[in-house]
Design a protein around this motif. Structure first.
Motif, mmCIF file in Angstrom:
data_model
loop_
_atom_site.group_PDB
_atom_site.id
_atom_site.type_symbol
_atom_site.label_atom_id
_atom_site.label_comp_id
_atom_site.label_asym_id
_atom_site.label_seq_id
_atom_site.Cartn_x
_atom_site.Cartn_y
_atom_site.Cartn_z
ATOM 1 N N GLU A 1 0.833 -1.209 0.000
ATOM 2 C CA GLU A 1 0.000 0.000 0.000
ATOM 3 C C GLU A 1 0.866 1.257 0.000
ATOM 4 O O GLU A 1 0.548 2.245 -0.668
ATOM 5 N N LYS A 2 1.981 1.225 0.721
ATOM 6 C CA LYS A 2 2.908 2.358 0.725
ATOM 7 C C LYS A 2 3.437 2.617 -0.685
ATOM 8 O O LYS A 2 3.520 3.762 -1.132
ATOM 9 N N LEU A 3 3.763 1.547 -1.387
ATOM 10 C CA LEU A 3 4.265 1.675 -2.753
ATOM 11 C C LEU A 3 3.205 2.255 -3.676
ATOM 12 O O LEU A 3 3.454 3.228 -4.411
ATOM 13 N N VAL A 4 2.029 1.685 -3.641
ATOM 14 C CA VAL A 4 0.966 2.052 -4.574
ATOM 15 C C VAL A 4 0.518 3.498 -4.386
ATOM 16 O O VAL A 4 0.233 4.202 -5.365
ATOM 17 N N THR A 5 0.445 3.945 -3.155
ATOM 18 C CA THR A 5 -0.152 5.256 -2.862
ATOM 19 C C THR A 5 0.862 6.399 -2.827
ATOM 20 O O THR A 5 0.505 7.533 -2.549
ATOM 21 N N ASP A 6 2.110 6.121 -3.151
ATOM 22 C CA ASP A 6 3.134 7.164 -3.149
ATOM 23 C C ASP A 6 2.862 8.186 -4.253
ATOM 24 O O ASP A 6 2.408 7.844 -5.349
ATOM 25 N N SER A 7 3.159 9.441 -3.978
ATOM 26 C CA SER A 7 2.864 10.519 -4.932
ATOM 27 C C SER A 7 3.721 10.456 -6.188
ATOM 28 O O SER A 7 3.411 11.107 -7.192
ATOM 29 N N ARG A 8 4.804 9.684 -6.163
ATOM 30 C CA ARG A 8 5.646 9.562 -7.358
ATOM 31 C C ARG A 8 5.084 8.586 -8.387
ATOM 32 O O ARG A 8 5.594 8.494 -9.509
ATOM 33 N N VAL A 9 4.052 7.854 -8.011
ATOM 34 C CA VAL A 9 3.445 6.889 -8.929
ATOM 35 C C VAL A 9 2.510 7.627 -9.882
ATOM 36 O O VAL A 9 1.576 8.308 -9.458
ATOM 37 N N ALA A 10 2.762 7.478 -11.174
ATOM 38 C CA ALA A 10 1.935 8.146 -12.176
ATOM 39 C C ALA A 10 0.802 7.257 -12.671
ATOM 40 O O ALA A 10 -0.266 7.749 -13.032
ATOM 41 N N PHE A 11 1.059 5.951 -12.713
ATOM 42 C CA PHE A 11 0.035 5.027 -13.196
ATOM 43 C C PHE A 11 0.070 3.749 -12.361
ATOM 44 O O PHE A 11 1.136 3.196 -12.099
ATOM 45 N N PHE A 12 -1.123 3.290 -11.968
ATOM 46 C CA PHE A 12 -1.262 2.087 -11.147
ATOM 47 C C PHE A 12 -2.057 1.053 -11.924
ATOM 48 O O PHE A 12 -3.187 1.296 -12.352
ATOM 49 N N SER A 13 -1.461 -0.124 -12.103
ATOM 50 C CA SER A 13 -2.110 -1.241 -12.777
ATOM 51 C C SER A 13 -2.372 -2.340 -11.755
ATOM 52 O O SER A 13 -1.448 -2.805 -11.094
ATOM 53 N N PHE A 14 -3.633 -2.756 -11.658
ATOM 54 C CA PHE A 14 -3.998 -3.752 -10.642
ATOM 55 C C PHE A 14 -4.787 -4.888 -11.277
ATOM 56 O O PHE A 14 -5.742 -4.653 -12.031
ATOM 57 N N ILE A 15 -4.415 -6.125 -10.947
ATOM 58 C CA ILE A 15 -5.177 -7.312 -11.321
ATOM 59 C C ILE A 15 -5.382 -8.122 -10.049
ATOM 60 O O ILE A 15 -4.413 -8.545 -9.408
ATOM 61 N N GLY A 16 -6.624 -8.312 -9.662
ATOM 62 C CA GLY A 16 -6.894 -9.032 -8.422
ATOM 63 C C GLY A 16 -8.319 -8.822 -7.962
ATOM 64 O O GLY A 16 -9.207 -8.475 -8.753
ATOM 65 N N SER A 17 -8.555 -8.991 -6.681
ATOM 66 C CA SER A 17 -9.914 -8.935 -6.136
ATOM 67 C C SER A 17 -10.457 -7.517 -6.128
ATOM 68 O O SER A 17 -9.718 -6.542 -5.972
ATOM 69 N N ALA A 18 -11.779 -7.417 -6.281
ATOM 70 C CA ALA A 18 -12.434 -6.112 -6.270
ATOM 71 C C ALA A 18 -12.241 -5.408 -4.924
ATOM 72 O O ALA A 18 -12.021 -4.197 -4.873
ATOM 73 N N LYS A 19 -12.305 -6.161 -3.848
ATOM 74 C CA LYS A 19 -12.171 -5.569 -2.516
ATOM 75 C C LYS A 19 -10.845 -4.840 -2.378
ATOM 76 O O LYS A 19 -10.790 -3.688 -1.928
ATOM 77 N N VAL A 20 -9.766 -5.486 -2.793
ATOM 78 C CA VAL A 20 -8.440 -4.872 -2.684
ATOM 79 C C VAL A 20 -8.273 -3.757 -3.711
ATOM 80 O O VAL A 20 -7.765 -2.674 -3.405
ATOM 81 N N GLY A 21 -8.709 -4.009 -4.947
ATOM 82 C CA GLY A 21 -8.524 -3.022 -6.005
ATOM 83 C C GLY A 21 -9.216 -1.707 -5.727
ATOM 84 O O GLY A 21 -8.609 -0.627 -5.847
ATOM 85 N N TRP A 22 -10.474 -1.752 -5.349
ATOM 86 C CA TRP A 22 -11.203 -0.508 -5.073
ATOM 87 C C TRP A 22 -10.652 0.193 -3.834
ATOM 88 O O TRP A 22 -10.615 1.422 -3.769
ATOM 89 N N HIS A 23 -10.202 -0.590 -2.848
ATOM 90 C CA HIS A 23 -9.585 0.011 -1.659
ATOM 91 C C HIS A 23 -8.335 0.802 -2.040
ATOM 92 O O HIS A 23 -8.170 1.952 -1.620
#
Length: 458
Positions: A196-218
């Motif tokens: 979560e720290k990695l994904v939500t960092d401000s340096r991330v320009a694009f996030f690609s997620f494959i997995g459960s809806a619960k985790v993805g929408w969170h």
């Protein structure tokens, strides 16, 4: 230091012990990726050469990757070989897509305000890409998330599923062998907290997620301002059967499309709607074929269905099927646990519409058959859930098939084919709770580029 133990999916034998990255290493990865982006991308010629070499390298290890997929992920070896072939093709699709992704000239003289100006757009890499991947296609999913980033010139950090990281790690090694400088592709082995720290960092320009809806929408709800994303979740794929001459082919196809990789596919056929007067007969025929599937270790050449990904997954589906039977479903075949990670191919007739097997993604070798009175009723049931991905209709009447296709709420409708159909250059996306944005090699590449317009006053 926390370790990840990677086990053989069926036997539980240890395949590897890997060190998990900590928060300081996450910070270093992000810093490395940002520096790569700021330094500028490699030329298109260089990127194409790297991808060409990579395709050849993966092809040279075709059988090794196939066995790795079977061992760590439990996909039967015959199907694992198909996954590797698709992965190689995916790399080459990205090379071809580069020819289709260009800027354009923007007309300026529609009104006096634009007169005397000339404008065109160019495409620039969006920046740091972070990808979170799933276990069920450990090589091909990494290809779909990493290769578009390489092709467009974006540094990428990928977190593979902790149960199946070995294909991604080997792919990253081959990417470096192909000539991509260190730091452009990094593999992160992380706890949920550090992910979560990695994904939500401000340096991330694009996030690609494959997995459960619960985790993805969170995770989407916690993205930094400006971070774009694509989410691919699952569905409870419906198939409507009207009248179809090749009934034997249909029955065999339903078994394959629902049981492939033990049902652990986001577009597996799960709900099959057939005319009420045919429901018992077709359910029996599907059950006869399903019961013949060989369940075992995925590495064995004669295995049709490998294990589920974990004992917990087996516990879950055992409970769901038992619930469905208790609430009135007719068990046609299966309905039993074989061992800690294996469940018998199961066919249920007319489970309750509110049962978990009718409303939630099974992700197991279970298919449900329902009798309907009218096609309108079947369409209503097919559209009744808050998930929507691919769907299908079987009918020898072209007009009927097209009418149903237009009414189904889905991102793709297959006519006389199954919900599992996919080629890697087509758009692939969920609607409703099933996802956000569009996947597919070329579509992901476009997501990882930004338009810049340059206007010149003459």
């Amino acid at each position: 230091m926390t370790m990840i133990t990677v086990k053989q999916a069926y036997t539980g034998a240890v395949l590897a012990e890997l060190k998990m990255h900590d928060s300081a290493q996450v910070e270093q990865m992000l810093s490395n990726a940002q520096k790569r982006h700021q330094a500028g991308r490699l030329s298109e010629t260089q990127r194409i050469e790297i991808l060409q070499k990579l395709a050849d390298l993966v092809e040279s290890e075709h059988e090794d990757f196939s066995r790795l997929i079977a061992n760590e992920g439990g996909k039967p070896i015959r199907d694992a070989r198909v996954e590797v072939t698709r992965a190689i093709s995916g790399i080459r699709i990205a090379i071809r897509e580069l020819d289709n992704i260009t800027g354009e000239e923007i007309p300026m003289d529609y009104t006096p305000a634009g007169a005397g100006h000339k404008a065109h757009t160019i495409l620039e890499p969006i920046g740091v890409v972070v990808a979170v991947s799933a276990f069920n296609h450990p090589l091909n999913l990494a290809i779909h998330q990493v290769i578009p980033a390489i092709a467009t010139g974006c540094p990428v950090i990928i977190k593979p599923a902790s149960l199946t990281p070995l294909c991604t790690l080997r792919l990253a090694e081959l990417i470096q062998q192909a000539g991509l400088p260190v730091g452009w592709v990094q593999v992160a082995l992380l706890s949920n907290e550090n992910a979560e720290k990695l994904v939500t960092d401000s340096r991330v320009a694009f996030f690609s997620f494959i997995g459960s809806a619960k985790v993805g929408w969170h995770l989407k709800s916690k993205l930094a301002y400006g971070t774009r994303c694509a989410l691919e979740h699952g569905g409870v794929a419906p198939l409507i059967f009207d009248e179809y001459a090749d009934e034997e082919g249909f029955v065999n196809g339903v078994v394959k499309a629902s049981m492939y990789h033990s049902g652990q596919v986001c577009v597996s056929v799960q709900r099959v709607y057939v005319p009420e007067k045919r429901a018992q007969d077709l359910a029996e025929k599907i059950a006869t074929i399903a019961a013949k599937q060989v369940v075992g270790d995925a590495i064995n050449e004669n295995t049709d269905l490998g294990p589920l990904i974990s004992p917990q997954a087996t516990d879950r589906i055992e409970a769901w099927v038992n619930e469905a039977i208790a609430s009135g479903a007719q068990l046609m075949t299966g309905g039993k646990r074989i061992n800690a990670v294996s469940y018998a191919p199961t066919v249920l007739l007319n489970p309750a519409k509110d049962a978990k097997v009718s409303t939630q993604e099974v992700f197991a070798p279970v298919v449900c058959i329902y009798g309907y009175k009218t096609l309108e009723e079947a369409v209503e049931w097919a559209n009744s859930l808050d998930v929507s991905f691919q769907s299908s209709v079987f009918s020898d009447n072209a007009e009927t098939a097209m009418t149903i296709a237009k009414k189904l709420q889905a991102s793709a409708v297959m006519i006389n084919d199954y919900t599992t159909f996919r080629v890697d250059w087509m758009p692939f996306a969920g609607r409703k709770h099933s996802g956000y944005g569009i996947g597919g090699i070329g579509y992901s590449m476009r997501d990882m580029l930004e338009h810049k317009m340059i206007v010149t006053k003459r």
